[in-house]
Design a protein around this motif. Structure first.
Motif, PDB file in Angstrom:
ATOM      1  N   LYS A 153       0.853  -1.192   0.000  1.00  7.94           N
ATOM      2  CA  LYS A 153       0.000   0.000   0.000  1.00  7.94           C
ATOM      3  C   LYS A 153       0.887   1.239   0.000  1.00  7.94           C
ATOM      4  O   LYS A 153       1.990   1.239   0.547  1.00  7.94           O
ATOM      5  CB  LYS A 153      -0.955   0.002   1.199  1.00  7.94           C
ATOM      6  CG  LYS A 153      -0.293   0.103   2.578  1.00  7.94           C
ATOM      7  CD  LYS A 153      -0.182   1.521   3.081  1.00  7.94           C
ATOM      8  CE  LYS A 153       0.444   1.572   4.472  1.00  7.94           C
ATOM      9  NZ  LYS A 153       0.799   2.934   4.893  1.00  7.94           N
TER      10      LYS A 153
ATOM     11  N   HIS B  58       0.617   7.725  -3.777  1.00  2.00           N
ATOM     12  CA  HIS B  58       0.587   7.417  -5.207  1.00  2.00           C
ATOM     13  C   HIS B  58       0.009   6.011  -5.378  1.00  2.00           C
ATOM     14  O   HIS B  58      -0.366   5.344  -4.407  1.00  2.00           O
ATOM     15  CB  HIS B  58       1.979   7.536  -5.847  1.00  2.00           C
ATOM     16  CG  HIS B  58       3.078   6.862  -5.080  1.00  2.00           C
ATOM     17  ND1 HIS B  58       3.373   5.525  -5.197  1.00  2.00           N
ATOM     18  CD2 HIS B  58       3.971   7.364  -4.169  1.00  2.00           C
ATOM     19  CE1 HIS B  58       4.392   5.222  -4.414  1.00  2.00           C
ATOM     20  NE2 HIS B  58       4.770   6.310  -3.774  1.00  2.00           N
ATOM     21  N   HIS B  59      -0.078   5.586  -6.616  1.00  5.64           N
ATOM     22  CA  HIS B  59      -0.652   4.277  -6.920  1.00  5.64           C
ATOM     23  C   HIS B  59       0.233   3.153  -6.360  1.00  5.64           C
ATOM     24  O   HIS B  59       1.422   3.337  -6.141  1.00  5.64           O
ATOM     25  CB  HIS B  59      -0.803   4.116  -8.433  1.00  5.64           C
ATOM     26  CG  HIS B  59      -1.713   5.117  -9.053  1.00  5.64           C
ATOM     27  ND1 HIS B  59      -3.055   4.878  -9.271  1.00  5.64           N
ATOM     28  CD2 HIS B  59      -1.480   6.382  -9.481  1.00  5.64           C
ATOM     29  CE1 HIS B  59      -3.602   5.942  -9.826  1.00  5.64           C
ATOM     30  NE2 HIS B  59      -2.672   6.875  -9.961  1.00  5.64           N
ATOM     31  N   SER B  60      -0.370   1.994  -6.136  1.00  7.32           N
ATOM     32  CA  SER B  60       0.353   0.841  -5.595  1.00  7.32           C
ATOM     33  C   SER B  60      -0.220  -0.438  -6.174  1.00  7.32           C
ATOM     34  O   SER B  60      -1.273  -0.436  -6.833  1.00  7.32           O
ATOM     35  CB  SER B  60       0.227   0.820  -4.066  1.00  7.32           C
ATOM     36  OG  SER B  60      -1.122   0.581  -3.695  1.00  7.32           O
TER      37      SER B  60
ATOM     38  N   SER C  23      -3.676  -0.741  -4.676  1.00  9.47           N
ATOM     39  CA  SER C  23      -4.708   0.147  -5.230  1.00  9.47           C
ATOM     40  C   SER C  23      -5.130  -0.317  -6.624  1.00  9.47           C
ATOM     41  O   SER C  23      -6.315  -0.251  -6.973  1.00  9.47           O
ATOM     42  CB  SER C  23      -4.211   1.595  -5.268  1.00  9.47           C
ATOM     43  OG  SER C  23      -3.175   1.784  -6.200  1.00  9.47           O
ATOM     44  N   ARG C  24      -4.164  -0.797  -7.420  1.00 11.30           N
ATOM     45  CA  ARG C  24      -4.524  -1.296  -8.756  1.00 11.30           C
ATOM     46  C   ARG C  24      -5.389  -2.550  -8.668  1.00 11.30           C
ATOM     47  O   ARG C  24      -6.341  -2.725  -9.438  1.00 11.30           O
ATOM     48  CB  ARG C  24      -3.252  -1.567  -9.566  1.00 11.30           C
ATOM     49  CG  ARG C  24      -2.581  -0.288 -10.077  1.00 11.30           C
ATOM     50  CD  ARG C  24      -1.400  -0.601 -10.989  1.00 11.30           C
ATOM     51  NE  ARG C  24      -0.218  -0.932 -10.210  1.00 11.30           N
ATOM     52  CZ  ARG C  24       0.669  -0.039  -9.781  1.00 11.30           C
ATOM     53  NH1 ARG C  24       0.498   1.236 -10.060  1.00 11.30           N
ATOM     54  NH2 ARG C  24       1.734  -0.409  -9.089  1.00 11.30           N
TER      55      ARG C  24
ATOM     56  N   ALA D 292      -8.893  -1.392  -7.637  1.00 11.13           N
ATOM     57  CA  ALA D 292      -9.618  -0.784  -8.750  1.00 11.13           C
ATOM     58  C   ALA D 292     -10.280  -1.862  -9.611  1.00 11.13           C
ATOM     59  O   ALA D 292     -11.423  -1.712 -10.061  1.00 11.13           O
ATOM     60  CB  ALA D 292      -8.679   0.073  -9.591  1.00 11.13           C
TER      61      ALA D 292
ATOM     62  N   ALA E 269      -6.225   6.835  -1.608  1.00 12.58           N
ATOM     63  CA  ALA E 269      -5.226   5.832  -1.229  1.00 12.58           C
ATOM     64  C   ALA E 269      -5.182   5.584   0.271  1.00 12.58           C
ATOM     65  O   ALA E 269      -4.727   4.530   0.720  1.00 12.58           O
ATOM     66  CB  ALA E 269      -3.843   6.268  -1.722  1.00 12.58           C
TER      67      ALA E 269
ATOM     68  N   LYS F 217      -3.657  10.290  -1.393  1.00 13.03           N
ATOM     69  CA  LYS F 217      -3.891  10.769  -2.763  1.00 13.03           C
ATOM     70  C   LYS F 217      -5.206  10.225  -3.300  1.00 13.03           C
ATOM     71  O   LYS F 217      -5.549   9.066  -3.067  1.00 13.03           O
ATOM     72  CB  LYS F 217      -2.740  10.330  -3.679  1.00 13.03           C
ATOM     73  CG  LYS F 217      -2.880  10.780  -5.130  1.00 13.03           C
ATOM     74  CD  LYS F 217      -1.694  10.339  -5.957  1.00 13.03           C
ATOM     75  CE  LYS F 217      -1.896  10.653  -7.436  1.00 13.03           C
ATOM     76  NZ  LYS F 217      -2.093  12.103  -7.684  1.00 13.03           N
TER      77      LYS F 217
ATOM     78  N   LEU G 291      -7.060   8.648  -6.083  1.00 12.66           N
ATOM     79  CA  LEU G 291      -6.626   7.837  -7.224  1.00 12.66           C
ATOM     80  C   LEU G 291      -7.762   7.656  -8.214  1.00 12.66           C
ATOM     81  O   LEU G 291      -8.908   7.394  -7.823  1.00 12.66           O
ATOM     82  CB  LEU G 291      -6.153   6.466  -6.737  1.00 12.66           C
ATOM     83  CG  LEU G 291      -5.078   6.462  -5.642  1.00 12.66           C
ATOM     84  CD1 LEU G 291      -4.807   5.038  -5.189  1.00 12.66           C
ATOM     85  CD2 LEU G 291      -3.799   7.133  -6.129  1.00 12.66           C
ATOM     86  N   THR G 292      -7.452   7.799  -9.489  1.00 11.45           N
ATOM     87  CA  THR G 292      -8.463   7.596 -10.528  1.00 11.45           C
ATOM     88  C   THR G 292      -7.987   6.510 -11.480  1.00 11.45           C
ATOM     89  O   THR G 292      -6.787   6.414 -11.803  1.00 11.45           O
ATOM     90  CB  THR G 292      -8.709   8.897 -11.317  1.00 11.45           C
ATOM     91  OG1 THR G 292      -7.472   9.359 -11.875  1.00 11.45           O
ATOM     92  CG2 THR G 292      -9.282   9.975 -10.408  1.00 11.45           C
ATOM     93  N   TYR G 293      -8.927   5.686 -11.935  1.00 14.23           N
ATOM     94  CA  TYR G 293      -8.621   4.583 -12.839  1.00 14.23           C
ATOM     95  C   TYR G 293      -9.599   4.585 -14.009  1.00 14.23           C
ATOM     96  O   TYR G 293     -10.811   4.764 -13.817  1.00 14.23           O
ATOM     97  CB  TYR G 293      -8.689   3.234 -12.105  1.00 14.23           C
ATOM     98  CG  TYR G 293      -7.561   3.073 -11.102  1.00 14.23           C
ATOM     99  CD1 TYR G 293      -6.331   2.541 -11.493  1.00 14.23           C
ATOM    100  CD2 TYR G 293      -7.713   3.493  -9.789  1.00 14.23           C
ATOM    101  CE1 TYR G 293      -5.286   2.411 -10.589  1.00 14.23           C
ATOM    102  CE2 TYR G 293      -6.672   3.370  -8.879  1.00 14.23           C
ATOM    103  CZ  TYR G 293      -5.468   2.830  -9.283  1.00 14.23           C
ATOM    104  OH  TYR G 293      -4.421   2.715  -8.385  1.00 14.23           O
TER     105      TYR G 293
END
Length: 453
Positions: free
Chosen positions: A289, A293-295, A298-299, A302, A318, A384, A386-388
């Motif tokens: 995690k 920023h992305h991790s 998080s991916r 999503a 996040a 943060k 996060l957008t996907y």
């Protein structure tokens, strides 16, 4: 004869039990002392006693909290939103089956056609001298959530006023257990002067000596079990009128420490962990995690959100991840530990223009370090946003799913319910949306993990 009646009250404990042993010891000793003086006393809770971010509450689905209320010999409670909208219908329906106290909620009914046996709009307490005390309770309006969970929630103030009018004819004193918040309490005090005291909660306000509005006394004892309220009412038996009402608040941290009280909280955590130590899935790699920023985690999440909702794109902060997923067997306890929030997924329908506005707002530099409190969030900082599957290209055009978006077309954004309350994105409040209840974020991750990991 002047009768002095005592009411000890708690609210918004949210399964924070650090002070529970000393608080209940203090209340018990006080009640014994008052009984020796011939002065009756009662113990009340005004909702959000439970919170599923606590592993003991999660493991017992709130029934452990009910046992604690039984052991402490509560007389009357009402429910808060943490009881009302974080449990499946059947779990709330049977939550208080073993309760040794009255549960009063004037504005809640089951859509099944039959309310649970414990649910009543009000109760009447009677002292040994014959004084009758009507106690009515109400909980906050979350109609979209209650509707999804198969409950009908009514306007609380109107329900209270209608029932108080009937109740007043049969009792000497009227108390209202209000899990509505300070603004509604203040309005209710002006609209329903037949209420003697409104015992408040929900907005976690603190009135050290109460607040008087048009001769209606308002109370509030903060949150997390930090304070205990003590309401005293003096009633003139001959004239049949209340001649004095007084509120004091006890700071529980200043009460004497009880022997072994630290072990109490530890034992609850141990019980919860043992009950949740059930394998859910196995992963072949570690998911870390990151809050800024992305991790990997998080991916993964999503993907979970998009598959679960079928939405076009996904957005979340996040900071919802309190830890990572270890390689190997992942248990219910592991998943609860990283996603303890009582937060649900939500899909919002937005035009391309609105999606672009959301994307621009999501870059707010102040949000990542925000120490967010409430809205279901149980983490440390916001993190943060996060957008996907939606972004802007070099020309400033909106891309959704890698394609240039039609700015007039409607798209479906999967996000967290806490973003729909208007604090971060005001436009979300009135947008068309669907809440996915009763599953929490951790349930969505668990389901995906079982299928794909």
């Amino acid at each position: 004869m002047i009768e002095t009646i005592h009411f000890f009250h708690t609210n918004d404990i949210h399964s924070h039990f650090e002070y529970w042993p000393r608080m209940q010891y203090y209340i018990k000793e006080q009640r014994i002392a008052f009984a020796k003086l011939g002065q009756p006393s009662f113990l009340l809770d005004i909702g959000d006693h439970m919170d599923r971010s606590n592993i003991f509450t999660e493991a017992t689905l709130g029934k452990g909290n009910v046992e604690m209320l039984n052991e402490a010999q509560y007389d009357v409670v009402t429910i808060g939103n943490n009881e009302g909208i974080t449990l499946e219908h059947d779990d709330l329906y049977h939550l208080y089956d073993e309760a040794n106290f009255d549960v009063i909620v004037v504005n809640l009914h089951s859509k099944t056609g039959k309310d649970p046996n414990w649910l009543k709009p009000y109760t009447i307490l009677t002292t040994k001298y014959g004084t009758k005390i009507g106690v009515i309770g109400a909980t906050a309006m979350f109609p979209a959530f209650y509707d999804e969970l198969n409950w009908n929630i009514e306007d609380p103030k109107e329900a209270i006023k209608t029932n108080v009018k009937q109740l007043k004819e049969h009792v000497d004193i009227v108390l209202c257990l209000s899990h509505l918040g300070i603004t509604d309490d203040e309005l209710l005090a002006k609209e329903c002067p037949d209420i003697d005291v409104i015992l408040g909660s929900h907005t976690h306000h603190l009135f050290l000596e109460g607040k008087l509005i048009d001769n209606v006394l308002l109370t509030g004892c903060g949150k997390f079990g930090a304070y205990t309220g003590h309401l005293q009412i003096q009633f003139d038996q001959q004239k049949r009128i209340v001649i004095k009402k007084e509120e004091i608040v006890i700071e529980n941290a200043l009460l004497p420490e009880i022997e072994q009280e630290g072990n109490f909280v530890e034992s609850l955590a141990t019980t919860g962990k043992e009950l949740l130590n059930q394998p859910v899935f196995r992963t072949s790699k570690t998911y870390n995690k990151e809050w800024f920023h992305h991790s990997n985690l998080s991916r993964l999440f999503a993907k979970c959100m998009q598959e679960f909702t079928g939405a076009d794109c996904v957005m979340f902060n996040a900071g919802i991840f309190l830890g990572g997923l270890k390689k190997g067997i992942v248990t219910k306890y592991d998943i609860h530990k990283i996603l303890p929030h009582p937060i649900n997924a939500c899909v919002i329908e937005l035009s391309g223009n609105e999606m672009k506005e959301v994307l621009l707002l999501s870059n707010n530099d102040e949000w990542p370090l925000l120490e967010l409190k409430g809205l279901g969030f149980r983490g440390a900082i916001f993190g943060k946003l996060l957008t996907y599957h939606f972004s802007l290209n070099e020309d400033g055009e909106l891309l959704i799913g890698g394609q240039i978006a039609d700015m007039d077309k409607t798209y479906r954004l999967a996000t967290l319910d806490m973003f729909t309350f208007g604090y971060f994105f005001p436009s979300f409040k009135d947008a068309k949306k669907k809440y996915y209840l009763p599953l929490f974020l951790r349930d969505i991750l668990s389901t995906y993990g079982e299928k794909h990991l």
